[in-house]
Design an enzyme around this catalytic site. Structure first.
Site, PDB file in Angstrom:
ATOM      1  N   HIS A  42       0.846  -1.189   0.000  1.00 11.65           N
ATOM      2  CA  HIS A  42       0.000   0.000   0.000  1.00 11.65           C
ATOM      3  C   HIS A  42       0.881   1.237   0.000  1.00 11.65           C
ATOM      4  CE1 HIS A  42      -3.156   2.838   1.072  1.00 11.65           C
ATOM      5  NE2 HIS A  42      -3.985   1.908   0.657  1.00 11.65           N
ATOM      6  N   ASP A  45      -7.951  -5.519  -0.042  1.00 15.39           N
ATOM      7  CA  ASP A  45      -8.428  -6.383  -1.124  1.00 15.39           C
ATOM      8  C   ASP A  45      -8.016  -7.841  -0.972  1.00 15.39           C
ATOM      9  OD1 ASP A  45      -9.720  -4.364  -2.635  1.00 15.39           O
ATOM     10  OD2 ASP A  45      -7.770  -3.613  -3.253  1.00 15.39           O
TER      11      ASP A  45
HETATM   12  N1  CMC Z   1       4.076  -7.583  -4.858  1.00 11.01           N
HETATM   13  C1  CMC Z   1       5.409  -7.530  -5.064  1.00 11.01           C
HETATM   14  N2  CMC Z   1       6.176  -6.425  -4.889  1.00 11.01           N
HETATM   15  C2  CMC Z   1       5.535  -5.315  -4.495  1.00 11.01           C
HETATM   16  C3  CMC Z   1       4.154  -5.278  -4.272  1.00 11.01           C
HETATM   17  C4  CMC Z   1       3.409  -6.469  -4.451  1.00 11.01           C
HETATM   18  N3  CMC Z   1       2.106  -6.492  -4.250  1.00 11.01           N
HETATM   19  N4  CMC Z   1       3.789  -4.028  -3.898  1.00 11.01           N
HETATM   20  C5  CMC Z   1       4.911  -3.284  -3.895  1.00 11.01           C
HETATM   21  N5  CMC Z   1       5.974  -4.066  -4.257  1.00 11.01           N
HETATM   22  C6  CMC Z   1       7.375  -3.643  -4.298  1.00 11.01           C
HETATM   23  C7  CMC Z   1       7.650  -2.669  -5.431  1.00 11.01           C
HETATM   24  O1  CMC Z   1       7.994  -3.354  -6.615  1.00 11.01           O
HETATM   25  C8  CMC Z   1       8.790  -1.859  -4.857  1.00 11.01           C
HETATM   26  O2  CMC Z   1       9.947  -2.634  -4.929  1.00 11.01           O
HETATM   27  P1  CMC Z   1      11.410  -1.912  -5.119  1.00 11.01           P
HETATM   28  O3  CMC Z   1      11.563  -1.018  -3.935  1.00 11.01           O
HETATM   29  O4  CMC Z   1      12.374  -3.032  -5.160  1.00 11.01           O
HETATM   30  O5  CMC Z   1      11.330  -1.174  -6.409  1.00 11.01           O
HETATM   31  C9  CMC Z   1       8.440  -1.761  -3.368  1.00 11.01           C
HETATM   32  O6  CMC Z   1       7.630  -2.909  -3.092  1.00 11.01           O
HETATM   33  C10 CMC Z   1       7.692  -0.508  -2.980  1.00 11.01           C
HETATM   34  O7  CMC Z   1       6.487  -0.453  -3.701  1.00 11.01           O
HETATM   35  P2  CMC Z   1       5.992   0.813  -4.522  1.00 11.01           P
HETATM   36  O8  CMC Z   1       5.968   0.448  -5.951  1.00 11.01           O
HETATM   37  O9  CMC Z   1       6.723   2.027  -4.097  1.00 11.01           O
HETATM   38  O10 CMC Z   1       4.525   0.934  -3.980  1.00 11.01           O
HETATM   39  P3  CMC Z   1       3.492   2.005  -4.462  1.00 11.01           P
HETATM   40  O11 CMC Z   1       3.170   2.823  -3.286  1.00 11.01           O
HETATM   41  O12 CMC Z   1       3.912   2.728  -5.684  1.00 11.01           O
HETATM   42  O13 CMC Z   1       2.264   1.083  -4.890  1.00 11.01           O
HETATM   43  C11 CMC Z   1       0.505  -0.464  -4.660  1.00 11.01           C
HETATM   44  C12 CMC Z   1       1.300   0.657  -3.977  1.00 11.01           C
HETATM   45  C13 CMC Z   1      -0.703  -0.778  -3.800  1.00 11.01           C
HETATM   46  C14 CMC Z   1       0.010   0.009  -6.022  1.00 11.01           C
HETATM   47  C15 CMC Z   1       1.418  -1.695  -4.805  1.00 11.01           C
HETATM   48  O14 CMC Z   1       1.804  -2.151  -3.527  1.00 11.01           O
HETATM   49  C16 CMC Z   1       0.755  -2.809  -5.578  1.00 11.01           C
HETATM   50  O15 CMC Z   1       0.806  -2.822  -6.803  1.00 11.01           O
HETATM   51  N6  CMC Z   1       0.089  -3.787  -4.877  1.00 11.01           N
HETATM   52  C17 CMC Z   1      -0.670  -4.808  -5.545  1.00 11.01           C
HETATM   53  C18 CMC Z   1      -2.002  -4.256  -6.022  1.00 11.01           C
HETATM   54  C19 CMC Z   1      -2.961  -4.035  -4.877  1.00 11.01           C
HETATM   55  O16 CMC Z   1      -3.133  -4.894  -4.019  1.00 11.01           O
HETATM   56  N7  CMC Z   1      -3.637  -2.875  -4.887  1.00 11.01           N
HETATM   57  C20 CMC Z   1      -4.653  -2.547  -3.898  1.00 11.01           C
HETATM   58  C21 CMC Z   1      -4.240  -1.407  -3.000  1.00 11.01           C
HETATM   59  S1  CMC Z   1      -5.295  -1.261  -1.551  1.00 11.01           S
HETATM   60  C22 CMC Z   1      -6.848  -0.834  -2.150  1.00 11.01           C
HETATM   61  C23 CMC Z   1      -6.898   0.543  -2.668  1.00 11.01           C
HETATM   62  O17 CMC Z   1      -7.125   1.467  -1.892  1.00 11.01           O
HETATM   63  O18 CMC Z   1      -6.690   0.716  -3.875  1.00 11.01           O
END
Ligand code: CMC
Length: 434
Positions: free
Chosen positions: A307, A364
């Site tokens: 998140h 989710d």
């Molecule tokens: N699986 C694997 N790696 C992950 C995941 C995941 N679900 N989420 C984040 N990471 C990694 C990401 O690749 C990054 O790695 P690195 O530092 O090596 O580059 C690190 O963790 C930090 O993540 P981020 O990309 O900075 O996270 P973000 O804040 O940009 O994105 C997110 C948040 C929710 C979009 C992401 O965690 C994700 O894609 N999760 C899966 C989709 C999901 O479950 N979404 C629902 C969110 S909650 C409901 C809502 O309010 O939408």
């Protein structure tokens, strides 16, 4: 004296005010920075940017705190209902019994969509995703109720619009589902409350009412309540962005539905279920999927994990996980996907990759298991999220609409394209790409 921050750039020092919210979160106010220094700030994905001041929802992602108008999500989940929480979010306070009665009556009076809107459903192909239908039909609503599009937004007109949207979103959602299954439309019943009416419109037969199990109604009501608001997430920020141009509530909410649909946001609940089903089908104990999720080249993520704001267990996920066990037991159901989800969580929490990045289950991860137990098909999961989020979108729309000094949302950019060049006539452009 109030605190300030200093920014040193191009040999000059700029003094910037520091502002503090009621929960002591602090921000450096850069609203005059460009005018004074010629610089903008760059914040990819807005991870460090406060786009507004708001008094609706508070999140402390480090501590795993979520509060609507000051009330903790844990307490609301146990003691309140979705409609009561909708009132709280939109109008700022929990309703008195008279206010709740009035609000409920308005929802009931608005539960029927305009009869002519029914024909629009026929234009969608059978396999249309219900999120596409939902956003189109919410936007179309404004065509059928032009009298609602009063842009003065006094309390009465906003109350009428809010009740119309909040009530009709569930009717539109249920109709979209019936359409996708080729089933006849079921009208709402005046005697049913909000969530019961939705299940009735989804599952009743024209000549036989769906038997409403109070446990099922309560479980879905809890799902709606837990999704009701979540401060400046992608879809709510979209609603505010559209609202800032003075577009109407229906247009703003329809845009919110579109933003919610993506699998990184609300669409994750559908993606989680599809992931769990694939793991089950392939006989994976989860380890293969976790290995793929850690590999950036695999294109896979552990859906329902991570998140932007929570660097701790999402408090909504904690409540839903516990509710999963209780709801399945009360409905006398079991689901192998719940075992897979729990094992997946356990395995992920032992992996340095997830621990170091603070990746925990989000809302989710477990919600789809409850929705499955209620008989809700997977393509409707994000629609359920959208119904639940409607009070939050309305409350945020209201904040924007009522802010007399509010400016249109209009971020800047850093241009990285070509610098000025001259037009080349077509015959002089060579053959490349022909
Ligand atoms: N699986 C694997 N790696 C992950 C995941 C995941 N679900 N989420 C984040 N990471 C990694 C990401 O690749 C990054 O790695 P690195 O530092 O090596 O580059 C690190 O963790 C930090 O993540 P981020 O990309 O900075 O996270 P973000 O804040 O940009 O994105 C997110 C948040 C929710 C979009 C992401 O965690 C994700 O894609 N999760 C899966 C989709 C999901 O479950 N979404 C629902 C969110 S909650 C409901 C809502 O309010 O939408």
């Amino acid at each position: 004296m109030s605190e300030t921050a200093e920014l040193n750039v191009g040999g000059k020092t700029y003094t910037l005010p520091v502002i503090e919210g009621t929960e002591q979160e602090r921000a450096i106010d850069i609203s005059k920075l460009r005018a004074e220094s010629g610089h903008v700030t760059l914040d990819d994905g807005y991870g460090n940017t406060g786009s507004c001041k708001s008094n609706i929802t508070f999140i402390d992602g480090e501590k795993g705190i979520l509060r609507y108008r000051g009330y903790s999500i844990e307490e609301l989940a146990v003691r309140s209902t979705f409609v009561e929480v909708a009132h709280l979010l939109i109008w700022g306070e929990l309703p008195t019994s008279a206010e709740l009665q009035r609000f409920s009556n308005m929802l009931t009076e608005n539960s029927m969509i305009h009869e002519d809107m029914k024909f629009h459903f026929e234009g969608f192909p059978r396999r249309a995703h219900p999120m596409a239908i939902l956003s189109s039909m919410i936007n179309a609503t404004s065509c059928f109720y032009p009298e609602l599009l009063d842009s003065n937004y006094d309390t009465d007109s906003l109350a009428r619009q809010a009740a119309n949207l909040l009530s009709q979103v569930r009717t539109i959602a249920a109709f979209a589902y019936r359409k996708s299954r080729g089933l006849p439309i079921i009208y709402p019943k005046l005697e049913y409350k909000y969530t019961a009416n939705f299940l009735h419109m989804m599952f009743s037969h024209p000549y036989r009412d769906f038997p409403l199990d109070p446990e099922a109604v309560r479980a879905l009501d809890l799902i709606f309540l837990l999704h009701a608001d979540h401060e400046q997430n992608c879809s709510t920020a979209t609603v505010r962005m559209v609202a800032s141009s003075k577009a109407n509530l229906f247009a703003s909410a329809a845009a919110g539905v579109c933003a919610l649909w993506g699998p990184l946001h609300g669409g994750a609940n559908q993606a989680v279920l599809e992931m769990l089903e694939a793991i089950h089908r392939e006989g994976d104990d989860g380890s293969r999927f976790i290995a793929a999720a850690k590999d950036k080249n695999s294109g896979k993520k552990l859906m329902g994990f991570g998140h932007r704001v929570y660097k701790h267990y999402d408090p909504r996920a904690k409540i839903i996980k516990q509710a999963c066990d209780e709801v399945l037991a009360r409905l006398n159901k079991s689901d192998p996907l719940l075992d897979i989800a729990k094992k997946l969580e356990e395995a992920a929490m032992k992996e340095d990759y997830f621990v170091e990045r603070n990746l925990y289950p989000n809302v989710d991860f477990y919600s789809g298991i409850i929705m499955r137990a209620l008989g809700i098909p997977v393509e409707m999961f994000t629609v359920i999220f959208a119904i639940g989020r409607m009070p939050g979108w309305i409350a945020n729309f209201k904040e924007v609409a009522e802010d007399a000094k509010g400016r249109i949302y209009r971020p800047r950019q850093i241009y990285t394209g070509k610098t000025l060049r001259s037009y080349v006539p077509i015959k002089e452009r060579g053959q490349a790409g022909s």
